[in-house]
Write an enzyme that holds these catalytic residues in place. Structure first.
Site, PDB file in Angstrom:
ATOM      1  N   CYS A   1       0.809  -1.222   0.000  1.00 45.05           N
ATOM      2  CA  CYS A   1       0.000   0.000   0.000  1.00 45.05           C
ATOM      3  C   CYS A   1       0.841   1.271   0.000  1.00 45.05           C
ATOM      4  O   CYS A   1       0.359   2.309  -0.462  1.00 45.05           O
ATOM      5  CB  CYS A   1      -0.937  -0.002   1.193  1.00 45.05           C
ATOM      6  SG  CYS A   1      -2.272  -1.192   1.007  1.00 45.05           S
TER       7      CYS A   1
ATOM      8  N   ASN B   1      -0.427  -1.874  -7.337  1.00 43.23           N
ATOM      9  CA  ASN B   1      -0.422  -2.860  -6.245  1.00 43.23           C
ATOM     10  C   ASN B   1      -1.807  -3.487  -6.146  1.00 43.23           C
ATOM     11  O   ASN B   1      -2.177  -4.292  -6.978  1.00 43.23           O
ATOM     12  CB  ASN B   1       0.006  -2.185  -4.945  1.00 43.23           C
ATOM     13  CG  ASN B   1      -0.075  -3.126  -3.747  1.00 43.23           C
ATOM     14  OD1 ASN B   1       0.358  -4.275  -3.831  1.00 43.23           O
ATOM     15  ND2 ASN B   1      -0.653  -2.672  -2.654  1.00 43.23           N
ATOM     16  N   GLU B   2      -2.606  -3.075  -5.186  1.00 39.67           N
ATOM     17  CA  GLU B   2      -3.960  -3.628  -5.067  1.00 39.67           C
ATOM     18  C   GLU B   2      -4.934  -2.637  -5.692  1.00 39.67           C
ATOM     19  O   GLU B   2      -5.463  -1.757  -5.014  1.00 39.67           O
ATOM     20  CB  GLU B   2      -4.287  -3.876  -3.606  1.00 39.67           C
ATOM     21  CG  GLU B   2      -3.515  -5.040  -3.042  1.00 39.67           C
ATOM     22  CD  GLU B   2      -3.902  -5.401  -1.611  1.00 39.67           C
ATOM     23  OE1 GLU B   2      -4.576  -4.579  -0.946  1.00 39.67           O
ATOM     24  OE2 GLU B   2      -3.513  -6.498  -1.169  1.00 39.67           O
TER      25      GLU B   2
HETATM   26  O1  AHR Z   1       1.112  -6.573   3.495  1.00 43.09           O
HETATM   27  C1  AHR Z   1       0.320  -5.573   4.064  1.00 43.09           C
HETATM   28  C2  AHR Z   1      -0.605  -4.924   3.051  1.00 43.09           C
HETATM   29  O2  AHR Z   1      -1.532  -5.846   2.588  1.00 43.09           O
HETATM   30  C3  AHR Z   1       0.039  -4.440   1.789  1.00 43.09           C
HETATM   31  O3  AHR Z   1       0.568  -3.177   1.938  1.00 43.09           O
HETATM   32  C4  AHR Z   1      -1.095  -4.399   0.821  1.00 43.09           C
HETATM   33  O4  AHR Z   1      -0.687  -4.606  -0.498  1.00 43.09           O
HETATM   34  C5  AHR Z   1      -2.038  -5.445   1.346  1.00 43.09           C
HETATM   35  O5  AHR Z   1      -3.292  -4.934   1.520  1.00 43.09           O
END
Ligand code: AHR
Length: 661
Positions: free
Chosen positions: A244, A378-379
């Site tokens: 994140c 990322n997500e």
């Molecule tokens: O690993 C912790 C968090 O989990 C990461 O930052 C994110 O990509 C996921 O939500």
């Protein structure tokens, strides 16, 4: 790795092994040595680093001074000042302009100075050396002096001072001064204290303290004990810097790699989103100094023997925190983000005559870092993600067709977003798709066969973040590790489609965590691997080179609980001609195994490693008991091409066998 695997031979294993077992109760595993299946990618088992849980500043990054450049929003956060101290903002480093001025307090008995609290204390150890450095200048050409001390605030009077050194500040121009401190005692929660020790005032900037002994001795270095634990994992890939934190809560706080390279003194501070993400875990002093930046990440990946895998922002800020799409950059505004990605590839691989390749060389690495992978986003989810990703893919493909691009399937392991994004990733022809799953026991027990039916012609899988989050219990207990071990047999059996996998998160400070479970825990002086760490290590150090087919009781191993709670995978290792079988017993009773190496004649040996908990599934390692659960090595006799064994309830076993020469 210091924590060597212990050797043992269990009498039970030996006596059971003495017979060939064909009873109903025996689980018959047949490993077909005649078929050398998919090659196991060198990247298969890796690590994922994010600055969460004080993983970087206060963790892996060995700097002991918090807010060393006085750039936190409250310029003196982390510092206690006394006497006449002023903060000014016209210092020598453009992007970190603040510094402090220490002036004569006006009476010989009065004192001026400041003291830093570090990250959960400034720790230091007897017998070690610490490199203090500071940028300084004095008011006049007559010079000034400061006294630098390491103290134990819990002791009284002079006995507080564990190390002390005077530093003469010579001129009115900014210069870097360095001094070595050798403490007389070990203190976990100490302080760094600086006094003005002259009449004339002194200006101080970028106050820093590192252990001299860092990983590989780098001055802007990393904690040795922590990197050693990574090194012992033999990670094939090193993903960084998040997670994140790549996305940012808003545009300003997204991770911008260009801010993390060049001289450390001039790398601007960034907020760390984990300082406020969980209100019950609020850490108002959690910022990113970027002292551990992209150069250091690439260097570390190289020193670990891993492929570097940077993750870049796709021109979207964290979608969890920004539900309204209108706050996101528009697809027409992506040029600077795309340029960042192209420039990063140049930074890693470019000729030293290029702008970014030249910067890399000036930082001490003329040779390219040989970057092969880049993850964009990322997500992320919804249509906005593929819309944003598409121009990145075009630009990277056209300029750097050799670089493999990793897209995301979003934060969920299945469901609407996941089902939408996978076909989109195929449409965009990314090379790998990053999947994340923080799921409970049941999920892991049911997903060992997850990849059996994946499309072999589409992008490969990168299981980029995963960990078993126990239902009810959510910490590093053994049972969660066992579920991960069972699931990972499915990664290994599907090495033709799964190219890399990284557990997450990697590190956590016992006093500063926001998220658990994690792979490695530490405080300021010590660290310990969890049982999940050992699961990862058993896979990565026994990964072999080719998958070999395994049947159990006449059927292909499936990867669910239905085969007596047993999960299994097999590999061949062309390095030494051995075969490695991993078996995970998730059941509550021990099981008899008969392992046959079909196609081989007499076996020369069978080495075993077992990971189990003698205190039940809730047991976990800790700072006070770091070796409660550790792998133990053993040996078993072989019978022709057979090995007989008993696998204890709730345990993982690794069998390595080879044919007699
Ligand atoms: O690993 C912790 C968090 O989990 C990461 O930052 C994110 O990509 C996921 O939500």
């Amino acid at each position: 790795m210091k924590n060597e695997l212990r050797f043992f031979v269990t009498s039970g294993l030996l006596s059971l092994a003495a017979m060939t077992m064909y009873s109903e109760d025996v689980n018959r595993l047949v490993v077909n040595s005649e078929v050398k299946g998919a090659e196991i990618p060198s990247t298969m088992y890796g690590v994922f680093f994010e600055d969460i849980n004080y993983g970087a500043d206060g963790g892996l990054y060995a700097e002991k001074i918090k807010n060393r450049s006085f750039e936190f929003p409250q310029a003196l956060m982390g510092w206690t000042t006394f006497g006449k101290v002023k903060v000014k903002d016209d210092g020598p480093f453009e992007r970190n302009p603040h510094y402090v001025v220490l002036s004569d307090p006006g009476h010989p008995e009065k004192r001026t100075g400041l003291m830093n609290e570090g990250f959960f204390g400034v720790s230091f150890e007897k017998g070690e050396e610490y490199r203090f450095s500071v940028w300084a200048r004095c008011e006049t050409d007559h010079g000034s002096k400061i006294t630098v001390e390491l103290i134990d605030p819990s002791s009284q009077g002079e006995s507080q001072v564990m190390a002390s050194v005077d530093v003469e500040i010579e001129g009115s121009d900014w210069r870097k001064y360095v001094a070595i401190l050798s403490p007389s005692e070990t203190v976990k929660d100490g302080r760094l204290r600086i006094f003005l020790n002259s009449k004339s005032a002194v200006d101080l900037e970028h106050v820093s303290l590192f252990p001299v002994e860092t990983w590989m001795g780098h001055e802007n270095g990393l904690r040795k004990d922590l990197v050693e634990k990574l090194h012992a994992l033999k990670p094939g890939v090193f993903r960084f810097p998040g997670g994140c934190i790549v996305e940012g809560t808003d545009l300003d706080t997204r991770y911008q790699w260009k801010n993390t390279v060049g001289p450390v003194e001039n790398r601007p501070l960034n907020e760390n989103r984990w300082h406020y993400t969980f209100p019950h875990k609020f850490f108002p002093d959690y910022f990113q100094s970027y002292g551990l930046g992209f150069f250091e990440y690439f260097q570390l990946a190289e020193e670990l023997g891993s492929e570097p895998l940077p993750v870049l922002n796709v021109g979207l800020i964290c979608q969890y925190q920004n539900w309204d799409e209108n706050v996101q950059p528009h697809v027409d505004e992506l040029e600077p983000y795309i340029q960042d990605a192209l420039d990063l590839i140049e930074f890693a691989n470019g000729d030293t005559l290029t702008e970014w390749g030249g910067l890399r060389a000036s930082m001490g690495h003329k040779e390219p870092f040989d970057l092969k992978f880049i993850a964009i986003g990322n997500e992320q989810w919804d249509e906005i993600y593929p819309q944003h990703l598409e121009p990145f893919v075009k630009a990277i493909r056209s300029r750097y067709p050799e670089i493999k691009i990793i897209g995301s399937s979003g934060p969920q392991s299945e469901g609407e977003d996941f089902e939408y994004l996978w076909p989109e990733m195929k449409r965009l022809k990314v090379d790998l798709v990053d999947e994340h799953f923080y799921r409970p026991e049941k999920w892991f027990l049911s997903q060992g066969g997850r990849y059996d039916s994946y499309d072999r012609d589409g992008p490969k899988v990168f299981a980029g973040e995963y960990a078993c989050h126990g239902s009810g219990k959510k910490y590093n207990h053994f049972n969660a590790s066992l579920m991960e071990a069972a699931f990972m047999t499915g990664l290994e059996r599907n090495a033709d489609v799964v190219e890399m996998a990284t557990y997450a998160p990697l590190f956590a400070h016992v006093e500063g965590w926001q998220w658990r479970p994690d792979l490695i825990w530490f405080d300021n002086l010590q660290s310990y691997p969890t049982s999940s760490y050992y699961v990862q290590q058993l896979y990565s150090t026994n990964k072999g080179t080719n998958v070999v087919p395994v049947t159990m009781n006449g059927s292909w191993v499936k990867g669910d609980e239905d085969q007596n709670g047993l999960f299994a995978s097999g590999v061949y290792d062309s390095n030494d001609g051995s075969y490695i079988v991993k078996v995970v017993n998730t059941g509550k009773t021990s099981q008899q195994l008969e392992i046959e190496l079909k196609g081989l004649n007499d076996l020369e040996y069978c080495e075993t490693i077992i990971l189990e908990s003698f205190d039940g599934g809730d047991a976990e390692n800790s700072l006070s008991n770091p070796s409660k659960i550790i792998p133990m090595k053993g040996i078993l006799p072989t019978y022709g091409n057979h090995v007989n064994a008993e696998i204890p309830a709730e345990s993982m076993m690794v069998f390595r066998v080879a044919e007699k020469k």
